[in-house]
Design an enzyme around this catalytic site. Sequence first.
Site, PDB file in Angstrom:
ATOM      1  N   ASP A 283       0.813  -1.215   0.000  1.00 50.23           N
ATOM      2  CA  ASP A 283       0.000   0.000   0.000  1.00 50.23           C
ATOM      3  C   ASP A 283       0.850   1.270   0.000  1.00 50.23           C
ATOM      4  OD1 ASP A 283      -2.431   1.457   0.078  1.00 50.23           O
ATOM      5  OD2 ASP A 283      -3.305   0.058   1.507  1.00 50.23           O
TER       6      ASP A 283
ATOM      7  N   ASP B  55      -9.436   3.088  -3.007  1.00 50.65           N
ATOM      8  CA  ASP B  55     -10.157   1.892  -2.574  1.00 50.65           C
ATOM      9  C   ASP B  55     -11.538   1.823  -3.204  1.00 50.65           C
ATOM     10  OD1 ASP B  55      -8.056   1.242  -0.960  1.00 50.65           O
ATOM     11  OD2 ASP B  55      -9.065   1.684   0.929  1.00 50.65           O
TER      12      ASP B  55
END
Length: 194
Positions: A121, A181
Amino acid sequence: MGWNSWNYWGCNISQDTILKSAQALIDSGLDKLGYEYVIMDDCWHAPERSPHPPHPPVADPERFPDGIKALSEKIHAMGLKIGIYSSAGTMTCARRFGSLGYEEIDAKTYKDWDIDYLKYDNCYNEGQAGYDLISYNRYAKMSRALSDTGRPIVYAMCNWGEDGTWNWAPTIAHLWRMSGDIIDVYDGFDDRCP
């Protein structure tokens, strides 16, 4: 293809939830359709890295009392592969320890745990973004570290499409994100994502 724990479990994961989810993948027949990865997202971490140099990552001993290596062995015995999560920052998005500055020891630990996939991430990146070369260099460190282990670990970059990821990620990663996301709500966007 595979299944990721985040959208359903969030931080509420444990070795039991990961194993039950893997079994559900098999029971539903998804493994026969090509789903082979069970990816354990954020929050598998202990509160801190090992205090012993070189400070490898450590799993939460309450949620993963048998450790990640044992979980990996169980997932592999089911005929599946296992993935893990970290961030190219000082912390993960859920504020667990990240891999920035620890790329080599983390990659070696993932190899020792027989990990097959890394979702990497972009949270808490210490400002190391904003220009393609800066992001490239940050993510390339983990790419090299994974490669140096000799274990074939799928490298999934998750930098949200910042800095023109599609222009450089193909040179260092197997797959990459090009957006923020996703969530299972279809009437708007998540304003926390770029």
